[in-house]
Design an enzyme around this catalytic site. Structure first.
Site, mmCIF file in Angstrom:
data_model
loop_
_atom_site.group_PDB
_atom_site.id
_atom_site.type_symbol
_atom_site.label_atom_id
_atom_site.label_comp_id
_atom_site.label_asym_id
_atom_site.label_seq_id
_atom_site.Cartn_x
_atom_site.Cartn_y
_atom_site.Cartn_z
ATOM 1 N N HIS A 83 0.836 -1.211 0.000
ATOM 2 C CA HIS A 83 0.000 0.000 0.000
ATOM 3 C C HIS A 83 0.867 1.256 0.000
ATOM 4 O O HIS A 83 2.089 1.217 0.257
ATOM 5 C CB HIS A 83 -0.944 0.019 1.204
ATOM 6 C CG HIS A 83 -0.270 0.092 2.527
ATOM 7 N ND1 HIS A 83 0.153 1.292 3.083
ATOM 8 C CD2 HIS A 83 0.050 -0.872 3.443
ATOM 9 C CE1 HIS A 83 0.664 1.060 4.265
ATOM 10 N NE2 HIS A 83 0.621 -0.255 4.511
ATOM 11 N N CYS A 110 3.636 -4.691 6.776
ATOM 12 C CA CYS A 110 3.175 -4.412 5.416
ATOM 13 C C CYS A 110 4.349 -3.956 4.543
ATOM 14 O O CYS A 110 5.447 -3.648 5.034
ATOM 15 C CB CYS A 110 2.115 -3.309 5.441
ATOM 16 S SG CYS A 110 0.505 -3.858 6.037
#
Length: 590
Positions: free
Chosen positions: A510, A527
């Site tokens: 992301h 992440c």
């Protein structure tokens, strides 16, 4: 009628035993008289050929058959005189045989009008009497030698009297002579009714090598056609047997036949069931399973070894289960297009014991176009995945048929419903390779590098290390709310943009505009941070099932944390299958 066969019977021969009829009876004397009367009657009929009669050597008989001179002395009864050389043969006539009804009589063969037989010397009467044995002389009142035994009631057999009554009254030598004449006469074309072939038998069932019996004797010239061969009827064995109830629908139905071959089997009930016939056509086994709580009828046709068809019908009823199991969810879903890294996943409503897993795998058939082999792997006790050995080929069409109805998945647990799905592998092979140690990601499309961009992955804190392994894209969101509370003030609740998910535990690629360490330090909570432009580019390009491979960390992703199937090598994958590799649902070598 054959003329000139055998000697005359003396009208009053004396026997050497039983003189004066001391042991005879009136009935015996009467029979003797009847015999002499019959002989006399035959002589009175005027036989056309004179029988050869023994004459003394010094006889003055004239040539041409003249009578011997009067006063000629008779030979001694004790010495049989030799045959007259001038009378070595006698002549017999041909007796024509009437032609069968409806046919013209064949012309007689002039060359076969007569037949010559060798002279059979006639012995004196006293010799015949002596040959007859004690109590057997003619005129003595005893019963003479007979070729056929007399009936118990003393009555004369009509057929015997018609066909051979004279022979039955002759002494043994006379019978031998008469038999020789009959045999020669048959060879010369004389028709005579005989009661059987050589070797004995009567007129009704004689057997031998001659022309067979008048009434069916077996001989070379008169055998009847052989009856048609018979074969044993086919014997059927079925499992279940006819009339069985509470049949386990997960068990195969089998048919076997002895003394024949199976030509067809039809099994119908809730659905038509196919089967496999053995190479020798002696057995049949159903494919798949049956419905629960259903009545079935099976019709079997077979032929015996002679080709005759036989049909058998068998009826039975399957059981009603006390517990059921179903399908909770299937991935990737039907009628979708996915990336080359997307496996098939089936999750059940209950766990399946290991001893029943092979039957469940067998019932779940994967077919592809183009064809490709693969295998199921139990990623959990209630979940199994199917994938090929390598990534899917782009454009592959995939069909999954879960033929589970009636499959047993526990002691009392059965599936009660079938399921299916169809999907396509998309035309683009997109893969993102994340190198955590080099702080960069490289994108490949159909084997070509199309973009490389900097990244920041999880820190060295064991709680935040990014999962290594080969994963598949699970989905996307823009934005996605992310929350975390790890203590000591490490807490967040934020919406992030251009987020592409790769694990169920919350790993995303992301945009992270707040992270100033992208490309230099791994500092995230796990992440993969990217600049907004790079995250947006990947978000717009990625599809469910596209490959994301992470390398360089100390933690390996679990298969069930998303789709980590490709992290496992092929041999290890096969070890997690109870049924093994399949191609179009059929077992193949791994």
């Amino acid at each position: 009628m054959v003329d000139g066969v055998g000697p005359g019977i003396p009208a009053g021969g004396e026997g050497t035993n039983g003189a004066d009829g001391a042991d005879g009876t009136d009935a015996a004397a009467q029979r003797g008289q009847e015999q002499r009367d019959q002989v006399q009657h035959r002589q009175d009929q005027g036989e056309q050929e004179q029988r050869q009669v023994w004459q003394p050597a010094d006889s003055a008989a004239a040539e041409g058959g003249q009578d011997s001179a009067a006063g000629q002395s008779a030979p001694s009864p004790a010495e049989p005189a030799p045959a007259d050389p001038s009378a070595e043969t006698a002549v017999i006539r041909q007796v024509p045989v009437p032609p069968p009804a409806g046919r013209e009589p064949a012309p007689a063969d002039p060359s076969a009008q007569t037949a010559a037989i060798r002279h059979v010397p006639v012995l004196p009467p006293s010799v015949y009497a002596a040959e007859s044995g004690p109590g057997q002389a003619f005129g003595s009142g005893a019963t003479p030698y007979s070729a056929d035994p007399a009936p118990d009631d003393g009555a004369e057999d009509a057929d015997t009297a018609a066909s051979g009554s004279l022979l039955s009254r002759l002494p043994r030598r006379g019978i031998i002579a008469a038999g020789s004449v009959l045999a020669l006469a048959a060879i010369g074309g004389v028709a005579a009714a005989v009661t059987g072939g050589s070797g004995g038998g009567n007129k009704n069932n004689g057997s031998g090598t001659g022309a067979g019996s008048v009434n069916g004797g077996a001989g070379a010239g008169g055998s009847s056609p052989s009856p048609s061969p018979t074969y044993p009827a086919p014997a059927f064995t079925t499992v279940p047997a006819d009339g069985t109830s509470n049949v386990d629908p997960s068990k195969a139905v089998t048919v076997s036949v002895a003394n024949g071959t199976i030509t067809s089997v039809q099994l119908s009930g809730g659905q038509e069931t196919s089967g496999t016939l053995s190479d020798d056509k002696s057995s049949w086994t159903s494919n798949g399973v049956l419905n629960l709580n259903t009545s079935y009828q099976m019709q079997i046709q077979a032929t015996d070894k002679g080709g005759k068809s036989v049909t058998k019908t068998v009826s039975f009823t399957t059981l009603k289960p006390s517990a059921t199991i179903g399908v909770l969810e299937m991935w990737p879903g039907s009628d979708v297009s996915v990336g080359v890294g997307q496996p098939i996943r089936v999750q059940f409503t209950n766990y399946v014991p290991s001893s029943y897993r092979a039957d469940v795998e067998k019932a779940c058939v994967v077919t592809t176009n183009p064809p490709v082999a693969g295998a199921w792997h139990w990623v959990d006790s209630d979940m199994m995945d199917w994938r090929p050995q390598d990534y899917w080929q782009t454009g592959t069409q995939v069909s999954v048929a879960l033929n589970l109805t009636g499959v047993r998945a526990g002691t009392h647990q059965y599936f009660v419903k079938n399921h299916s799905l169809n999907f396509t592998i998309r035309d683009t092979d997109l893969r993102l390779i994340v190198d955590t140690k080099a702080f960069k990601a490289t994108a490949y499309q159909n084997g070509q590098v199309i973009r490389t961009f900097p990244i920041d992955t999880g820190s060295n804190d064991p709680r935040f290390i990014t999962w290594s392994g080969t994963l598949a894209v699970l989905g996307k969101g823009n934005p996605v709310e992310m929350k975390g509370d790890y203590g000591n003030g490490d807490k967040y609740d934020e919406f992030v943009n251009w987020a592409t998910q790769i694990t169920y535990s919350g790993t995303y690629v992301h945009a992270a505009p707040w992270d100033g360490q992208i490309g230099y330090v791994n500092s995230s909570h796990g992440c993969i941070h990217a600049r907004t432009s790079d995250a947006t580019w990947f978000y717009n390009l990625a599809h469910v099932g596209d490959v994301v491979q992470v390398t360089g960390t100390s933690k390996t992703v679990a298969v069930t944390n998303g789709f980590g199937d490709w992290t496992i090598g092929w041999s290890s994958w096969l070890s997690g299958s109870a049924y093994g590799a399949t191609l179009g649902g059929k077992p193949v070598s791994g």
